[in-house]
Scaffold this motif. Structure first.
Motif, PDB file in Angstrom:
ATOM      1  N   GLY A 112       0.806  -1.211   0.000  1.00 20.65           N
ATOM      2  CA  GLY A 112       0.000   0.000   0.000  1.00 20.65           C
ATOM      3  C   GLY A 112       0.843   1.267   0.000  1.00 20.65           C
ATOM      4  O   GLY A 112       0.508   2.252  -0.670  1.00 20.65           O
ATOM      5  N   ILE A 113       1.955   1.238   0.742  1.00 20.00           N
ATOM      6  CA  ILE A 113       2.862   2.390   0.747  1.00 20.00           C
ATOM      7  C   ILE A 113       3.430   2.606  -0.660  1.00 20.00           C
ATOM      8  O   ILE A 113       3.482   3.737  -1.164  1.00 20.00           O
ATOM      9  CB  ILE A 113       4.000   2.173   1.761  1.00 20.00           C
ATOM     10  N   GLY A 114       3.846   1.512  -1.313  1.00 19.10           N
ATOM     11  CA  GLY A 114       4.344   1.617  -2.680  1.00 19.10           C
ATOM     12  C   GLY A 114       3.281   2.124  -3.640  1.00 19.10           C
ATOM     13  O   GLY A 114       3.549   2.990  -4.489  1.00 19.10           O
ATOM     14  N   GLY A 115       2.060   1.613  -3.483  1.00 21.87           N
ATOM     15  CA  GLY A 115       0.965   2.050  -4.353  1.00 21.87           C
ATOM     16  C   GLY A 115       0.663   3.527  -4.183  1.00 21.87           C
ATOM     17  O   GLY A 115       0.358   4.219  -5.162  1.00 21.87           O
ATOM     18  N   ALA A 116       0.750   4.035  -2.958  1.00 18.65           N
ATOM     19  CA  ALA A 116       0.465   5.448  -2.695  1.00 18.65           C
ATOM     20  C   ALA A 116       1.478   6.365  -3.384  1.00 18.65           C
ATOM     21  O   ALA A 116       1.154   7.493  -3.735  1.00 18.65           O
ATOM     22  CB  ALA A 116       0.460   5.709  -1.196  1.00 18.65           C
ATOM     23  N   LEU A 117       2.703   5.890  -3.565  1.00 16.67           N
ATOM     24  CA  LEU A 117       3.714   6.662  -4.295  1.00 16.67           C
ATOM     25  C   LEU A 117       3.617   6.430  -5.796  1.00 16.67           C
ATOM     26  O   LEU A 117       3.966   7.305  -6.591  1.00 16.67           O
ATOM     27  CB  LEU A 117       5.115   6.279  -3.809  1.00 16.67           C
ATOM     28  N   MET A 118       3.138   5.247  -6.193  1.00 16.87           N
ATOM     29  CA  MET A 118       3.127   4.854  -7.601  1.00 16.87           C
ATOM     30  C   MET A 118       1.900   5.353  -8.353  1.00 16.87           C
ATOM     31  O   MET A 118       2.006   5.890  -9.469  1.00 16.87           O
ATOM     32  CB  MET A 118       3.205   3.319  -7.678  1.00 16.87           C
TER      33      MET A 118
END
Length: 515
Positions: A112-118
């Motif tokens: 989720g952290i990666g998705g929020a940046l991606m």
């Protein structure tokens, strides 16, 4: 001419990279609903565990997606996009190796952290890399391509789950992400706003993340501990207090992640209320349809995944057409009619009882899915146009981020609130079903204890074949009863979304916010 040609070539690489990166997130989201039964069985996960597997990702996405967009503007869109992809595929690989539901939930947080940046990086890269005259066409191409890729998510998830390979839904992201990182590193130049010296609203991000986490945790614990327990009322109260704190922070902040002045525009507020209700109904409806099909109706996970193809085909065929008509005549008609039809489809699906399995699909699930899908296909593009058209050009990125966050928050609350409601309804229905069964009190308690597993509930050990058969029938009957009520609530959310359009959306024009 050379500059134009270079910009055109870079634009094509940006399109390829953003489509592939977005496809990872979208396939993960659509496939996960289908593989939940396999995941539940292999990891011995309870019903609340399943909702946390979904919510852990959505929670981080909803709470950090606005700060992710801000970081891209400040530090470089390509850089933050690449960092997001790296974190996302690292989390995906870890999810694939998870040995328990708890470990999987932890690694879904990383995803989720990666998705929020991606995710915010996709449209911001397209907007900043492609000529303004071609931008609308590019965004339409991105939307159509990612939707087509997403079509394969449920079918792919079902096929892998039936083969005992559900972990590959997570592993498949790794090679895709590595290819995208190589293309971005070698083919795409860095893009950032050199004159953007805005600070980052870390306090606001922390407040909304913790507030949503406490609310979600509280609702998920309610079925097990009740509202009178500190884990129930304490968590929910703390969550509400933190969200109120978030509003105070945003009101006082010089650089808020969610400028409250935007909500003074009734159309912007109305479209976001519509988004919340519609996507809450959409998320809960699609989840419980999948669980019903696989756990009660006897569908394989592949068959369950394929049943959503008509929904997605409607989205591909109608979305662009509805968007062009909304540009010409205004979005109001579509934003009233679309959510109403989506709610009607969910309501029709709520009346499905025990069927004979996939052979009955054409007369049971298909009519409701067609109406539901047609309604959603009329809504998505006009809704985006209404949100973006309600604010000044300076705030289009922020408006898009807020609306995206609202849709993710809606998914979190749908899974948390309606998930806990489903367990309570299933337990209540079971208590009625087993009253007349030839079981002693201890056996009845063991049967009720399985209610947290919803449709994956198993008959307790020590029952004779007749007792076991009757208990399984009670489980199916109880789940269908709970399913019907949850789907009616989801339908009501669709109708509420339609009402928001009726009240707030003007026609034919959209009044822009003067901020």
């Amino acid at each position: 001419m050379a500059t134009v040609a270079l910009r055109s070539i870079q634009g094509k690489w940006v399109m390829a990279c953003t489509i592939m990166a977005s496809a990872m997130a979208f396939i993960d989201a659509t496939a996960l609903n289908v593989i939940l039964p396999s995941l539940q069985q292999h990891l011995k996960a309870s019903g609340p565990d399943l909702f946390w597997v979904l919510n852990a990702y959505l929670l981080m996405l909803a709470s950090l997606i606005l700060i992710g967009g801000t970081l891209g503007d400040r530090l470089g869109r390509k850089k933050i996009f690449m960092i997001g992809i790296f974190i996302f595929i690292s989390g995906s690989a870890a999810c694939g190796f998870s040995s328990s539901a708890t470990i999987l939930i932890i690694f879904r947080v990383i995803q989720g952290i990666g998705g929020a940046l991606m995710i915010p990086g996709s449209l911001s890269l397209i907007s900043s890399s492609i000529d303004e005259k071609e931008r609308g066409k590019a965004i339409g191409t991105w939307s159509a391509a990612t939707t087509l890729v997403t079509m394969g998510g449920p079918a792919l998830g079902g096929a892998l789950a039936d083969a005992g390979l559900w972990r590959y839904i997570f592993f498949i992201n790794v090679p895709i992400g590595i290819i995208v990182l190589i293309f971005l590193r070698t083919k795409v130049k860095e893009i950032k706003d050199e004159d953007n010296h805005k600070g980052l609203d870390f306090y606001g991000a922390i407040a909304i993340a913790l507030g949503l986490a406490m609310l979600t945790f509280g609702f998920l614990r309610l079925p097990a501990v009740g509202f009178s327990h500190i884990q129930g009322y304490g968590s929910i109260s703390a969550g509400i207090l933190l969200l109120l704190t978030f509003i105070v922070i945003e009101r006082k902040s010089s650089q808020p992640m969610m400028p409250l002045s935007l909500f003074s525009n009734v159309i912007f507020s109305g479209t976001n209320l519509l988004t919340f209700f519609l996507y809450a109904g959409l998320g809960a409806g699609m989840l419980f349809i999948s669980l019903n099909m696989v756990q009660v109706q006897g569908y394989t996970q592949l068959e369950s995944g394929l049943t959503f193809l008509p929904f997605t085909i409607f989205m591909v065929a109608n979305a662009r057409f509805a968007g062009s008509l909304a540009d010409k005549y205004g979005p109001r008609f579509f934003l009233i009619t679309g959510p109403f039809l989506a709610g009607a489809g969910l309501l029709l699906l709520s009346y499905i009882q025990q069927t004979k399995g996939p052979s009955d699909y054409w007369t049971t699930f298909l009519p409701g899915i067609l109406i539901f899908g047609f309604g959603m296909s009329l809504t998505v593009a006009p809704l985006t146009a209404a949100v973006m058209g309600s604010v000044s050009d300076h705030f289009t990125g922020t408006a898009s981020g807020i609306n995206n966050a609202v849709s993710r928050i809606a998914g979190v609350f749908a899974n948390a609130v309606l998930g806990s409601m489903a367990v309570l309804l299933f337990s209540a229905a079971l208590q009625k079903e087993i009253k007349e069964l030839p079981l002693n009190q201890q056996q009845k308690q063991a049967v009720i204890a399985q209610s947290a597993n919803l449709g994956n509930a198993r008959a307790p050990e020590g029952l004779n074949p007749v007792q076991e058969k009757k208990v399984v029938a009670a489980y199916h009957s109880g789940f269908i009863d709970a399913y019907g009520k949850i789907m009616k609530v989801s339908a009501g959310l669709g109708f509420l979304a339609s009402l928001m359009a009726l009240i707030f959306i003007q026609s034919p024009g959209i009044k822009k916010a003067l901020v």
